[in-house]
Write a protein that holds these residues in place. Structure first.
Motif, PDB file in Angstrom:
ATOM      1  N   TYR A 173       0.853  -1.186   0.000  1.00 46.10           N
ATOM      2  CA  TYR A 173       0.000   0.000   0.000  1.00 46.10           C
ATOM      3  C   TYR A 173       0.889   1.236   0.000  1.00 46.10           C
ATOM      4  O   TYR A 173       2.012   1.207   0.531  1.00 46.10           O
ATOM      5  CB  TYR A 173      -0.913   0.025   1.234  1.00 46.10           C
ATOM      6  CG  TYR A 173      -1.935  -1.081   1.265  1.00 46.10           C
ATOM      7  CD1 TYR A 173      -3.129  -0.981   0.547  1.00 46.10           C
ATOM      8  CD2 TYR A 173      -1.705  -2.233   2.006  1.00 46.10           C
ATOM      9  CE1 TYR A 173      -4.071  -2.001   0.588  1.00 46.10           C
ATOM     10  CE2 TYR A 173      -2.638  -3.263   2.044  1.00 46.10           C
ATOM     11  CZ  TYR A 173      -3.823  -3.139   1.331  1.00 46.10           C
ATOM     12  OH  TYR A 173      -4.747  -4.149   1.357  1.00 46.10           O
ATOM     13  N   SER A 174       0.376   2.302  -0.574  1.00 44.02           N
ATOM     14  CA  SER A 174       1.130   3.549  -0.588  1.00 44.02           C
ATOM     15  C   SER A 174       1.204   4.115   0.822  1.00 44.02           C
ATOM     16  O   SER A 174       0.351   3.823   1.672  1.00 44.02           O
ATOM     17  CB  SER A 174       0.460   4.560  -1.523  1.00 44.02           C
ATOM     18  OG  SER A 174      -0.814   4.946  -1.009  1.00 44.02           O
ATOM     19  N   GLU A 175       2.230   4.937   1.065  1.00 42.25           N
ATOM     20  CA  GLU A 175       2.380   5.569   2.371  1.00 42.25           C
ATOM     21  C   GLU A 175       1.162   6.423   2.701  1.00 42.25           C
ATOM     22  O   GLU A 175       0.748   6.520   3.855  1.00 42.25           O
ATOM     23  CB  GLU A 175       3.658   6.421   2.386  1.00 42.25           C
ATOM     24  CG  GLU A 175       4.940   5.618   2.506  1.00 42.25           C
ATOM     25  CD  GLU A 175       5.010   4.817   3.799  1.00 42.25           C
ATOM     26  OE1 GLU A 175       4.745   5.387   4.878  1.00 42.25           O
ATOM     27  OE2 GLU A 175       5.299   3.601   3.735  1.00 42.25           O
ATOM     28  N   GLU A 176       0.586   7.024   1.667  1.00 44.85           N
ATOM     29  CA  GLU A 176      -0.586   7.878   1.869  1.00 44.85           C
ATOM     30  C   GLU A 176      -1.753   7.068   2.439  1.00 44.85           C
ATOM     31  O   GLU A 176      -2.431   7.513   3.371  1.00 44.85           O
ATOM     32  CB  GLU A 176      -0.988   8.506   0.530  1.00 44.85           C
ATOM     33  CG  GLU A 176      -2.149   9.495   0.635  1.00 44.85           C
ATOM     34  CD  GLU A 176      -2.544  10.065  -0.715  1.00 44.85           C
ATOM     35  OE1 GLU A 176      -3.567  10.775  -0.760  1.00 44.85           O
ATOM     36  OE2 GLU A 176      -1.839   9.792  -1.710  1.00 44.85           O
ATOM     37  N   LYS A 177      -1.987   5.866   1.874  1.00 47.76           N
ATOM     38  CA  LYS A 177      -3.082   5.016   2.356  1.00 47.76           C
ATOM     39  C   LYS A 177      -2.804   4.513   3.776  1.00 47.76           C
ATOM     40  O   LYS A 177      -3.712   4.419   4.611  1.00 47.76           O
ATOM     41  CB  LYS A 177      -3.282   3.830   1.416  1.00 47.76           C
ATOM     42  CG  LYS A 177      -3.979   4.200   0.115  1.00 47.76           C
ATOM     43  CD  LYS A 177      -4.318   2.953  -0.676  1.00 47.76           C
ATOM     44  CE  LYS A 177      -5.126   3.300  -1.931  1.00 47.76           C
ATOM     45  NZ  LYS A 177      -5.505   2.111  -2.715  1.00 47.76           N
ATOM     46  N   ILE A 178      -1.542   4.169   4.043  1.00 42.37           N
ATOM     47  CA  ILE A 178      -1.183   3.676   5.374  1.00 42.37           C
ATOM     48  C   ILE A 178      -1.404   4.772   6.416  1.00 42.37           C
ATOM     49  O   ILE A 178      -2.019   4.532   7.467  1.00 42.37           O
ATOM     50  CB  ILE A 178       0.286   3.199   5.410  1.00 42.37           C
ATOM     51  CG1 ILE A 178       0.477   1.976   4.476  1.00 42.37           C
ATOM     52  CG2 ILE A 178       0.698   2.822   6.830  1.00 42.37           C
ATOM     53  CD1 ILE A 178       1.913   1.553   4.307  1.00 42.37           C
ATOM     54  N   ILE A 179      -0.944   5.980   6.109  1.00 45.17           N
ATOM     55  CA  ILE A 179      -1.098   7.111   7.044  1.00 45.17           C
ATOM     56  C   ILE A 179      -2.578   7.419   7.267  1.00 45.17           C
ATOM     57  O   ILE A 179      -3.014   7.673   8.401  1.00 45.17           O
ATOM     58  CB  ILE A 179      -0.344   8.347   6.510  1.00 45.17           C
ATOM     59  CG1 ILE A 179       1.166   8.089   6.550  1.00 45.17           C
ATOM     60  CG2 ILE A 179      -0.692   9.586   7.341  1.00 45.17           C
ATOM     61  CD1 ILE A 179       1.989   9.112   5.811  1.00 45.17           C
ATOM     62  N   SER A 180      -3.378   7.377   6.185  1.00 47.05           N
ATOM     63  CA  SER A 180      -4.809   7.643   6.296  1.00 47.05           C
ATOM     64  C   SER A 180      -5.484   6.629   7.225  1.00 47.05           C
ATOM     65  O   SER A 180      -6.287   6.992   8.093  1.00 47.05           O
ATOM     66  CB  SER A 180      -5.464   7.607   4.918  1.00 47.05           C
ATOM     67  OG  SER A 180      -6.865   7.759   5.022  1.00 47.05           O
ATOM     68  N   ALA A 181      -5.155   5.331   7.045  1.00 50.52           N
ATOM     69  CA  ALA A 181      -5.742   4.275   7.887  1.00 50.52           C
ATOM     70  C   ALA A 181      -5.309   4.431   9.344  1.00 50.52           C
ATOM     71  O   ALA A 181      -6.106   4.239  10.269  1.00 50.52           O
ATOM     72  CB  ALA A 181      -5.334   2.899   7.354  1.00 50.52           C
ATOM     73  N   VAL A 182      -4.056   4.788   9.542  1.00 51.16           N
ATOM     74  CA  VAL A 182      -3.524   4.985  10.895  1.00 51.16           C
ATOM     75  C   VAL A 182      -4.244   6.141  11.589  1.00 51.16           C
ATOM     76  O   VAL A 182      -4.608   6.055  12.776  1.00 51.16           O
ATOM     77  CB  VAL A 182      -1.998   5.230  10.832  1.00 51.16           C
ATOM     78  CG1 VAL A 182      -1.483   5.803  12.152  1.00 51.16           C
ATOM     79  CG2 VAL A 182      -1.269   3.935  10.510  1.00 51.16           C
ATOM     80  N   GLN A 183      -4.459   7.221  10.847  1.00 52.46           N
ATOM     81  CA  GLN A 183      -5.144   8.383  11.424  1.00 52.46           C
ATOM     82  C   GLN A 183      -6.592   8.066  11.787  1.00 52.46           C
ATOM     83  O   GLN A 183      -7.070   8.409  12.875  1.00 52.46           O
ATOM     84  CB  GLN A 183      -5.087   9.550  10.438  1.00 52.46           C
ATOM     85  CG  GLN A 183      -3.704  10.161  10.287  1.00 52.46           C
ATOM     86  CD  GLN A 183      -3.647  11.206   9.193  1.00 52.46           C
ATOM     87  OE1 GLN A 183      -4.515  11.248   8.314  1.00 52.46           O
ATOM     88  NE2 GLN A 183      -2.614  12.048   9.212  1.00 52.46           N
ATOM     89  N   LYS A 184      -7.309   7.397  10.895  1.00 51.06           N
ATOM     90  CA  LYS A 184      -8.716   7.071  11.136  1.00 51.06           C
ATOM     91  C   LYS A 184      -8.888   6.107  12.305  1.00 51.06           C
ATOM     92  O   LYS A 184      -9.911   6.113  12.988  1.00 51.06           O
ATOM     93  CB  LYS A 184      -9.346   6.478   9.878  1.00 51.06           C
ATOM     94  CG  LYS A 184      -9.535   7.484   8.756  1.00 51.06           C
ATOM     95  CD  LYS A 184     -10.105   6.803   7.512  1.00 51.06           C
ATOM     96  CE  LYS A 184     -10.257   7.791   6.362  1.00 51.06           C
ATOM     97  NZ  LYS A 184     -10.741   7.139   5.126  1.00 51.06           N
ATOM     98  N   SER A 185      -7.883   5.264  12.524  1.00 52.81           N
ATOM     99  CA  SER A 185      -7.994   4.248  13.585  1.00 52.81           C
ATOM    100  C   SER A 185      -7.682   4.814  14.963  1.00 52.81           C
ATOM    101  O   SER A 185      -7.999   4.203  15.980  1.00 52.81           O
ATOM    102  CB  SER A 185      -7.044   3.083  13.300  1.00 52.81           C
ATOM    103  OG  SER A 185      -5.694   3.500  13.414  1.00 52.81           O
ATOM    104  N   GLY A 186      -7.009   5.974  15.011  1.00 54.10           N
ATOM    105  CA  GLY A 186      -6.661   6.564  16.297  1.00 54.10           C
ATOM    106  C   GLY A 186      -5.361   6.063  16.885  1.00 54.10           C
ATOM    107  O   GLY A 186      -5.057   6.346  18.047  1.00 54.10           O
TER     108      GLY A 186
END
Length: 565
Positions: free
Chosen positions: A425-438
């Motif tokens: 996965y792209s870093e952008e998708k990983i960061i987005s998922a990390v942010q949404k998960s808290g």
């Protein structure tokens, strides 16, 4: 087993080739010995020099081929066992949840460790030895017939007696080897259970009691194996005695023929050497055949694991979820006669948000597992856009949904791998998922960030942190269906509310939440609440509708809210 053989056919061909050369070469040593002795007795210097010259080159060459045979046979065993493990592991993963759960995971571990060793030591290695000794036996027999048909005939009579040994021990050893496999599986199961319960053992000062149980299980496992080893030892001992008697018979008969002038001294040496190549292989075969027969139940168990095919989910149609997921007259039982679900009728529309609520044990998780293809033995129908689940490609169905489990499992690697599960996965998708998960704040404080090790089953992190990682794991896949199976139970109420409201705001996501959190503010955001009791859907509708129209739901909500307070 056949697949493992075919995959390693190159090594099999090499091993057989070198085995043939080494076996024939070891038999022909008897001819060299005969020539040396006859040259010495007759005083023939020319014959002596010729034989010496041949031996100087012959012996190192035989040693070289022996080395090549050893390397090729070990490479074959390595390839064979690697392929066997892969086939069994693949067969285990082909099982659906229902089939997988019927067997203790310790049995799978035992098959991939203990049983592999049993097969290697009592099937693969004996098979190779048997093949090699059969070649030596046939070559020795032919050469002995050429030197002395009389001695050969007597020797064959003695060998017939040796062939009775496997019939005496074959069945007994087969029974004992099967018992070893079963007992080692039980031992692995007990050991896994004890180590998994380490925290309870320490908390309740159970060490002494558990040590006693371990000692008993360890003793039982060792005694079971020793019983099988005793049978092997008896088989080998009787074979050794019969073999020694046979060789003595050859020596005395050959010596008598020399005394009567019917045989040369060199021929006696050759016959003694060949009798070793005749009786020795027979003894090896007699010892190894029972071992091969004895491990047959283990091989059958291995084949059953490796060749498993799901005969229910055989569909090849690629699934689609553009409109609705529907269940009609759906019933299911883990054990015959005790339904967990009964006559479920349910329609889930794409993009809608559903909350499954009800008392513990009412079948909420089972229903969701059925809808997503985890279990096969159900009555009624489950359809994706009108196509029955059993007609769909199973792997494709699994790619339609992601699940945030209540009991989060973490692999013993880093955070990135546990979120991405080894996909790119792209870093952008990983960061987005990390942010949404808290989980972003926790990761930002770690020296290695996403590369930080999680430990065995996430032991380096708290339950709430592990659950946030599981949320990120599900969000990053962006699949059309997301199942929240008590997926925020280990986080605080504020974080749970934030995660859940974010998921509820995703427009094209079909969200199915199994929850005991009766927060009216959250439940009011769902399109439908599905209220279950005793394996049935007792009521459906918006939160407000159920509160007004369904008395049992209203009582359930009230009691649950009071218990939470």
């Amino acid at each position: 087993m056949k697949t493992a053989l075919l995959k390693n056919k190159g090594f099999i061909a090499l091993t057989i080739f070198f085995s043939l050369i080494v076996s024939l070469g070891s038999v022909l040593v008897a001819v060299l010995l005969q020539r040396i002795i006859d040259a010495a007795v007759k005083g023939n210097m020319e014959l002596f020099q010729q034989t010496l010259f041949i031996s100087v080159f012959y012996v190192p060459l035989l040693g070289l081929f022996g080395y090549l045979y050893s390397i090729s046979s070990k490479a074959l065993i390595r390839g064979w066992t690697v392929t066997l493990r892969e086939n069994v592991f693949r067969g285990i993963l082909r099982r659906d949840f229902e089939e997988f759960s019927k067997t203790n995971t310790a049995d799978y571990l035992s098959a991939l460790s203990n049983d592999i060793k049993l097969i290697e030591e009592n099937y693969v290695q004996p098979l190779l030895l048997t093949l090699q000794n059969m070649i030596i036996f046939v070559a020795s027999l032919l050469l002995m017939l050429f030197i002395s048909p009389l001695v050969t005939g007597i020797l064959i009579g003695c060998v017939v007696l040796l062939f009775t040994v496997p019939t005496l021990f074959g069945k007994a050893l087969q029974k004992r080897q099967k018992a070893v496999s079963i007992q080692m599986s039980l031992f692995t199961s007990k050991l896994k259970d004890m180590l998994s319960g380490y925290e309870v053992i320490r908390s309740y000062s159970m060490s002494h009691h558990v040590e006693k149980i371990f000692a008993q299980e360890n003793e039982t496992a060792a005694n079971t194996k020793f019983t099988a080893d005793r049978t092997l030892a008896l088989n080998e001992g009787i074979s050794e005695i019969l073999g020694a008697l046979t060789q003595f018979a050859v020596v005395f008969i050959a010596a008598y023929l020399i005394l009567t002038g019917k045989l040369s001294a060199g021929s006696l040496v050759a016959l003694v050497q060949l009798s070793n190549g005749f009786v020795g292989p027979v003894m090896m075969i007699m010892q190894n055949v029972p071992r091969i027969q004895g491990v047959k139940p283990v091989v059958e168990r291995f084949n059953a694991l490796a060749d498993y095919e799901n005969d229910v989910f055989e569909g090849k149609i690629q699934p689609a979820f553009h409109h609705k997921l529907e269940a009609s007259q759906l019933s299911f039982a883990y054990t015959e006669g005790r339904n967990v679900l009964s006559n479920i009728d349910l329609t889930l529309l794409k993009g809608k948000k559903y909350a499954l609520v009800g008392p513990s044990g009412c079948g909420k998780s089972t229903l969701v597992k059925l809808l997503t293809g985890c279990y096969a033995g159900y009555d009624g129908t489950i359809t994706y856009d009108g196509v029955e689940l059993k007609q769909l490609d199973r792997a494709g169905v699994q790619q339609l949904s992601s699940t945030i489990h209540q009991q989060v499992y973490m692999f013993d690697t880093d955070i990135r791998d546990n979120i991405c599960l080894y996909e790119s996965y792209s870093e952008e998708k990983i960061i987005s998922a990390v942010q949404k998960s808290g989980i972003e704040q926790v990761i930002s404080q770690l020296p290695n960030g996403l590369s930080s090790a999680v430990g065995e089953n996430g032991s380096n992190f708290s339950g709430g942190q592990r659950q946030r990682m599981a949320v990120a794991r599900a969000l990053i896949r962006n699949l059309p269906i997301l199942i929240l199976d008590e997926g925020t139970s280990a986080v605080d109420m504020q974080t749970a509310y934030e995660i859940e409201t974010r998921l509820l705001a995703v427009p094209d996501l079909t969200l199915i939440t199994i929850t005991h959190n009766m927060n009216p503010d959250v439940l009011g955001l769902y399109d439908q609440i599905i209220y279950m009791e005793e394996g049935r859907i007792a009521g459906m509708g918006s939160f407000e509708e159920l509160l007004q129209q369904h008395e049992r739901f209203r009582k359930f909500i009230t009691l649950d809210t009071l218990e939470a307070i």
